[in-house]
Write an enzyme that holds these catalytic residues in place. Structure first.
Site, PDB file in Angstrom:
ATOM      1  N   GLY A   1      81.799  98.825   6.621  1.00 23.93           N
ATOM      2  CA  GLY A   1      81.877  98.470   8.047  1.00 23.93           C
ATOM      3  C   GLY A   1      81.766  96.991   8.351  1.00 23.93           C
ATOM      4  O   GLY A   1      82.262  96.533   9.377  1.00 23.93           O
TER       5      GLY A   1
ATOM      6  N   ASP B   1      77.161  95.754   9.745  1.00 25.11           N
ATOM      7  CA  ASP B   1      77.833  95.869  11.030  1.00 25.11           C
ATOM      8  C   ASP B   1      76.859  96.230  12.140  1.00 25.11           C
ATOM      9  O   ASP B   1      76.853  95.604  13.191  1.00 25.11           O
ATOM     10  CB  ASP B   1      78.980  96.907  10.942  1.00 25.11           C
ATOM     11  CG  ASP B   1      78.562  98.217  10.284  1.00 25.11           C
ATOM     12  OD1 ASP B   1      77.360  98.411  10.009  1.00 25.11           O
ATOM     13  OD2 ASP B   1      79.448  99.063  10.034  1.00 25.11           O
TER      14      ASP B   1
ATOM     15  N   ASP C   1      71.082 100.503  13.283  1.00 18.86           N
ATOM     16  CA  ASP C   1      70.938 101.723  14.087  1.00 18.86           C
ATOM     17  C   ASP C   1      69.522 102.267  13.883  1.00 18.86           C
ATOM     18  O   ASP C   1      68.592 101.852  14.563  1.00 18.86           O
ATOM     19  CB  ASP C   1      72.034 102.699  13.667  1.00 18.86           C
ATOM     20  CG  ASP C   1      72.076 103.952  14.505  1.00 18.86           C
ATOM     21  OD1 ASP C   1      71.407 103.979  15.549  1.00 18.86           O
ATOM     22  OD2 ASP C   1      72.767 104.913  14.133  1.00 18.86           O
TER      23      ASP C   1
ATOM     24  N   PHE D   1      77.676 105.780  19.872  1.00 17.83           N
ATOM     25  CA  PHE D   1      78.490 105.604  18.674  1.00 17.83           C
ATOM     26  C   PHE D   1      79.677 104.707  19.013  1.00 17.83           C
ATOM     27  O   PHE D   1      80.388 104.946  19.988  1.00 17.83           O
ATOM     28  CB  PHE D   1      78.983 106.950  18.137  1.00 17.83           C
ATOM     29  CG  PHE D   1      79.427 106.850  16.709  1.00 17.83           C
ATOM     30  CD1 PHE D   1      78.513 106.929  15.676  1.00 17.83           C
ATOM     31  CD2 PHE D   1      80.764 106.636  16.397  1.00 17.83           C
ATOM     32  CE1 PHE D   1      78.906 106.795  14.357  1.00 17.83           C
ATOM     33  CE2 PHE D   1      81.175 106.497  15.082  1.00 17.83           C
ATOM     34  CZ  PHE D   1      80.242 106.582  14.061  1.00 17.83           C
ATOM     35  N   VAL D   2      79.878 103.666  18.217  1.00 19.49           N
ATOM     36  CA  VAL D   2      80.953 102.713  18.522  1.00 19.49           C
ATOM     37  C   VAL D   2      81.944 102.590  17.360  1.00 19.49           C
ATOM     38  O   VAL D   2      81.609 102.858  16.206  1.00 19.49           O
ATOM     39  CB  VAL D   2      80.391 101.315  18.872  1.00 19.49           C
ATOM     40  CG1 VAL D   2      79.668 101.350  20.208  1.00 19.49           C
ATOM     41  CG2 VAL D   2      79.455 100.797  17.780  1.00 19.49           C
TER      42      VAL D   2
ATOM     43  N   ASP E   1      83.890 102.446  11.771  1.00 20.83           N
ATOM     44  CA  ASP E   1      84.789 103.597  11.738  1.00 20.83           C
ATOM     45  C   ASP E   1      84.163 104.835  12.331  1.00 20.83           C
ATOM     46  O   ASP E   1      82.944 104.962  12.445  1.00 20.83           O
ATOM     47  CB  ASP E   1      85.164 103.926  10.287  1.00 20.83           C
ATOM     48  CG  ASP E   1      84.018 104.591   9.545  1.00 20.83           C
ATOM     49  OD1 ASP E   1      82.900 104.046   9.561  1.00 20.83           O
ATOM     50  OD2 ASP E   1      84.233 105.668   8.953  1.00 20.83           O
TER      51      ASP E   1
END
Ligand code: IMP
Ligand code: MG
Length: 187
Positions: free
Chosen positions: A43, A99, A102, A151-152, A158
């Protein structure tokens, strides 16, 4: 494919401007030194390529790959190393980039792994930090953007191996989350 894209959170320009700012900040912080950036696959590769070109220092790069989200949108909580880095980090200034921060489990795991190899210094840099309660007390040293706990996709991120090539960052369409024709997604 377009119907899976929800709200655009960050435009191409916003992302590039902020990544260049991060590059300038890192260049100032490490002035006169060399850097090794360890990039978490997959990512963070697009972030890496823009950040690397925004840093005005000698920078080498290496990669690690961890077990990923698979096709879902929730972390399994289990982390394992799929591909280890090749370079010796002992005595080097290392910045670990990912990336998105979370739950924090990924960075927590990698910081412990890298610290045990005696770098001269170790900092972390994430493009996105999700505003949610973390499973760990991890905080990144450099953060591009703080975003809502959604969620992006895009700019390397992805969903089920798709959308990495989008130039912007968007939420995943809510229709996709709950669609009865995609029952596996809600698992
Ligand atoms: P953490 O271990 O829960 O902090 O998750 C970090 C990893 O989960 C990131 O490296 C991403 O690969 C993945 N991830 C977390 N949130 C998202 C998201 O919204 N979109 C795509 N990938 C994500
Ligand atoms: Mg990742």
């Amino acid at each position: 494919m377009k119907e899976h894209i929800g709200t655009i959170l960050l435009s191409e320009d916003e992302i590039l401007n902020r990544v260049q700012e991060l590059g300038r900040q890192i260049s100032d912080d490490y002035r006169g030194q060399e850097l090794l950036i360890v990039c978490v696959l997959k990512g963070a590769v697009i972030f890496l390529s823009d950040l690397l070109r925004s840093i005005d220092l000698p920078v080498d790069i290496d990669f690690v790959q961890l077990s990923s989200y698979g096709n879902g949108i929730e972390s399994s909580g289990k982390i394992s190393l799929i591909q280890n880095m090749n370079m010796d980090i002992q005595g080097r200034n290392v910045i670990l980039i990912d990336d998105v921060l979370d739950s924090g489990l990924t960075l927590d795991y990698l910081i412990k792994t890298l610290q045990s190899k005696y770098p001269q210094s170790l900092k972390t840099c994430v493009l996105l930090n999700k505003n949610r309660v973390k499973a760990t007390s991890i905080k990144a040293d450099y953060v591009g953007f703080h975003i809502p706990d959604e969620f992006v996709i895009g700019y390397g991120l992805d969903y089920a191996g798709k959308y990495r090539g989008l130039r912007f960052i968007a939420t995943l369409s809510k229709n996709l989350y709950y669609s009865p024709v995609n029952p596996h997604i809600a698992e």
